[in-house]
Scaffold this motif. Structure first.
Motif, PDB file in Angstrom:
ATOM      1  N   ALA A   1       0.833  -1.208   0.000  1.00 18.75           N
ATOM      2  CA  ALA A   1       0.000   0.000   0.000  1.00 18.75           C
ATOM      3  C   ALA A   1       0.867   1.257   0.000  1.00 18.75           C
ATOM      4  N   PHE A   2       1.858   1.301   0.896  1.00 20.81           N
ATOM      5  CA  PHE A   2       2.751   2.462   0.960  1.00 20.81           C
ATOM      6  C   PHE A   2       3.469   2.658  -0.367  1.00 20.81           C
ATOM      7  N   ALA A   3       3.983   1.553  -0.929  1.00 18.28           N
ATOM      8  CA  ALA A   3       4.770   1.654  -2.158  1.00 18.28           C
ATOM      9  C   ALA A   3       3.904   2.161  -3.297  1.00 18.28           C
ATOM     10  N   LEU A   4       2.679   1.628  -3.385  1.00 18.56           N
ATOM     11  CA  LEU A   4       1.792   2.036  -4.484  1.00 18.56           C
ATOM     12  C   LEU A   4       1.480   3.525  -4.398  1.00 18.56           C
ATOM     13  N   VAL A   5       1.088   3.973  -3.199  1.00 19.39           N
ATOM     14  CA  VAL A   5       0.755   5.396  -3.052  1.00 19.39           C
ATOM     15  C   VAL A   5       1.990   6.253  -3.310  1.00 19.39           C
ATOM     16  N   ALA A   6       3.158   5.792  -2.839  1.00 13.50           N
ATOM     17  CA  ALA A   6       4.386   6.580  -3.032  1.00 13.50           C
ATOM     18  C   ALA A   6       4.696   6.733  -4.510  1.00 13.50           C
ATOM     19  N   VAL A   7       4.582   5.642  -5.268  1.00 19.98           N
ATOM     20  CA  VAL A   7       4.936   5.721  -6.691  1.00 19.98           C
ATOM     21  C   VAL A   7       3.921   6.580  -7.441  1.00 19.98           C
ATOM     22  N   VAL A   8       2.631   6.372  -7.142  1.00 19.56           N
ATOM     23  CA  VAL A   8       1.612   7.144  -7.860  1.00 19.56           C
ATOM     24  C   VAL A   8       1.769   8.634  -7.569  1.00 19.56           C
ATOM     25  N   SER A   9       2.013   8.982  -6.288  1.00 21.12           N
ATOM     26  CA  SER A   9       2.128  10.405  -5.988  1.00 21.12           C
ATOM     27  C   SER A   9       3.448  10.962  -6.502  1.00 21.12           C
ATOM     28  N   ALA A  10       4.506  10.144  -6.586  1.00 19.54           N
ATOM     29  CA  ALA A  10       5.757  10.633  -7.176  1.00 19.54           C
ATOM     30  C   ALA A  10       5.560  10.962  -8.648  1.00 19.54           C
ATOM     31  N   ILE A  11       4.818  10.072  -9.356  1.00 20.19           N
ATOM     32  CA  ILE A  11       4.527  10.366 -10.767  1.00 20.19           C
ATOM     33  C   ILE A  11       3.691  11.635 -10.873  1.00 20.19           C
ATOM     34  N   SER A  12       2.756  11.801  -9.933  1.00 19.18           N
ATOM     35  CA  SER A  12       1.913  12.995  -9.972  1.00 19.18           C
ATOM     36  C   SER A  12       2.725  14.260  -9.719  1.00 19.18           C
ATOM     37  N   VAL A  13       3.781  14.161  -8.881  1.00 21.89           N
ATOM     38  CA  VAL A  13       4.642  15.329  -8.659  1.00 21.89           C
ATOM     39  C   VAL A  13       5.213  15.803  -9.982  1.00 21.89           C
ATOM     40  N   VAL A  14       5.660  14.849 -10.803  1.00 21.99           N
ATOM     41  CA  VAL A  14       6.298  15.213 -12.061  1.00 21.99           C
ATOM     42  C   VAL A  14       5.268  15.686 -13.076  1.00 21.99           C
ATOM     43  N   LEU A  15       4.073  15.098 -13.040  1.00 23.39           N
ATOM     44  CA  LEU A  15       3.106  15.393 -14.104  1.00 23.39           C
ATOM     45  C   LEU A  15       2.215  16.590 -13.812  1.00 23.39           C
ATOM     46  N   ALA A  16       1.978  16.903 -12.533  1.00 20.29           N
ATOM     47  CA  ALA A  16       1.001  17.946 -12.204  1.00 20.29           C
ATOM     48  C   ALA A  16       1.413  19.288 -12.797  1.00 20.29           C
ATOM     49  N   ARG A  17       0.463  19.993 -13.383  1.00 23.49           N
ATOM     50  CA  ARG A  17       0.787  21.268 -14.015  1.00 23.49           C
ATOM     51  C   ARG A  17       0.892  22.390 -13.003  1.00 23.49           C
ATOM     52  N   ASN A  18       0.086  22.316 -11.962  1.00 28.25           N
ATOM     53  CA  ASN A  18       0.105  23.350 -10.936  1.00 28.25           C
ATOM     54  C   ASN A  18       1.157  22.998  -9.875  1.00 28.25           C
ATOM     55  N   PRO A  19       2.121  23.896  -9.599  1.00 24.43           N
ATOM     56  CA  PRO A  19       3.154  23.587  -8.607  1.00 24.43           C
ATOM     57  C   PRO A  19       2.597  23.291  -7.219  1.00 24.43           C
ATOM     58  N   ILE A  20       1.434  23.866  -6.887  1.00 18.26           N
ATOM     59  CA  ILE A  20       0.852  23.576  -5.569  1.00 18.26           C
ATOM     60  C   ILE A  20       0.452  22.107  -5.491  1.00 18.26           C
ATOM     61  N   HIS A  21      -0.124  21.587  -6.583  1.00 19.17           N
ATOM     62  CA  HIS A  21      -0.477  20.170  -6.598  1.00 19.17           C
ATOM     63  C   HIS A  21       0.777  19.318  -6.493  1.00 19.17           C
ATOM     64  N   SER A  22       1.829  19.726  -7.217  1.00 18.00           N
ATOM     65  CA  SER A  22       3.097  18.998  -7.119  1.00 18.00           C
ATOM     66  C   SER A  22       3.580  18.950  -5.682  1.00 18.00           C
ATOM     67  N   ALA A  23       3.517  20.104  -5.005  1.00 18.54           N
ATOM     68  CA  ALA A  23       4.011  20.163  -3.625  1.00 18.54           C
ATOM     69  C   ALA A  23       3.197  19.252  -2.717  1.00 18.54           C
ATOM     70  N   LEU A  24       1.880  19.220  -2.907  1.00 19.15           N
ATOM     71  CA  LEU A  24       1.057  18.385  -2.032  1.00 19.15           C
ATOM     72  C   LEU A  24       1.278  16.900  -2.310  1.00 19.15           C
ATOM     73  N   PHE A  25       1.471  16.556  -3.592  1.00 11.06           N
ATOM     74  CA  PHE A  25       1.803  15.155  -3.898  1.00 11.06           C
ATOM     75  C   PHE A  25       3.165  14.787  -3.331  1.00 11.06           C
TER      76      PHE A  25
END
Lengths: 184, 101
Positions: free
Chosen positions: A16-40
């Protein structure tokens, strides 16, 4: 964790931890808004901290939450607030060479993972939970054990790190201040 | 389900690669800095995994140092971002090209 308590469950907690970590790491790179990146990024830090706890590194996990999730994230959010990202000129957030970068990253990952296939690292002697809590023969906590190493064997690197932090503070102040003539 | 060091290492490689691609791909300076933080965090995960595998505390002590360096790096990087924004009114890494040869 010490093992007996979480046998059977720890695998699923890791997954569970690994899945959420990888998905949110990808979201950090992909998110267009820097605030979303920071929260991911915050979510990734918390998941990695959970993985540290899962591996009996309680002190490092706590430091991860305090320094990363507490300090560095606040710094990032402050800068996002100061810079006012909403008023920046809109441009394509990704570089033109995105395809090549992804291919290169994939090759790098394959190169890393080849080590896992070529050199079997698992197995060997089992984990000794006491090794992380023993301070000169007596069984104490993980924090005491880390401090014991930090203040004795690694005292010089520790002092160098403190000088480094001082240099970073001075550097940040010098870089961040306005020039005197512009200050009204 | 039995979790071995290989799973932790594979996860850390994956997060490191994501951060690496992020550094190469993004134009926004802030997101590039966040990707560097991701890479440092993946290295920490690697250190902790080996620390547990070898039942040796050294990996944990080193990851404390890595966290220290990451904090300093974030402070300096964000100060540079503020400075860049004041002078150029942009966060695009391609616009900071004064030293381009």
């Amino acid at each position: 964790m010490t093992g007996e308590l979480l046998t059977g469950v720890s695998g699923w907690i890791f997954a569970a931890f690994a899945l959420v970590a990888v998905v949110s790491a990808i979201s950090v790179v992909l998110a267009r808004n820097p605030i979303h990146s920071a929260l991911f990024l915050l979510l990734t830090f918390l998941m990695v901290a959970g993985l540290f706890f899962l591996q009996s590194a309680e002190f490092v996990g706590a430091v991860q939450i305090l320094v990363y999730a507490g300090g560095i994230m606040v710094l990032f959010l402050f800068v996002i607030m100061l810079v006012n990202v909403q008023q920046l000129p809109l441009a394509d957030p990704y570089q033109k060479q995105i395809v090549w970068a992804v291919v290169l990253g994939f090759c790098l990952n394959v190169l890393f993972d080849a080590q896992l296939v070529l050199g079997p690292l698992a197995g060997g002697e089992p984990f000794r939970p006491d090794a992380f809590r023993t301070v000169s023969g007596s069984l104490l906590g993980n924090t005491q054990a880390v401090a014991w190493g930090l203040y004795r064997e690694y005292l010089l690197p520790f002092e160098i790190a403190s000088v480094f932090l001082l240099v970073a503070i001075v550097g940040a102040v010098v870089l961040g201040r306005r020039s005197v003539e512009k200050m009204d | 389900m039995n979790v071995t060091i290989n799973d932790y290492l594979a996860l850390s490689f994956l997060i490191f690669t994501i951060g690496f691609v992020g550094v190469l791909v993004r134009r926004n300076f802030l997101t590039v800095l966040m990707s560097i933080e991701l890479m440092l965090n993946a290295v920490n995960l690697n250190l902790i995994a080996f620390s547990r595998r070898l039942s040796d505390l050294t990996g944990q002590i080193f990851s404390v140092f890595v966290i220290t360096i990451a904090a300093g790096e974030a402070a300096i990087g964000l100060a540079i971002i503020i400075s860049l924004y004041r002078q150029r009114k942009t966060l695009n890494v391609d616009e900071a090209d004064t030293m381009e040869g």
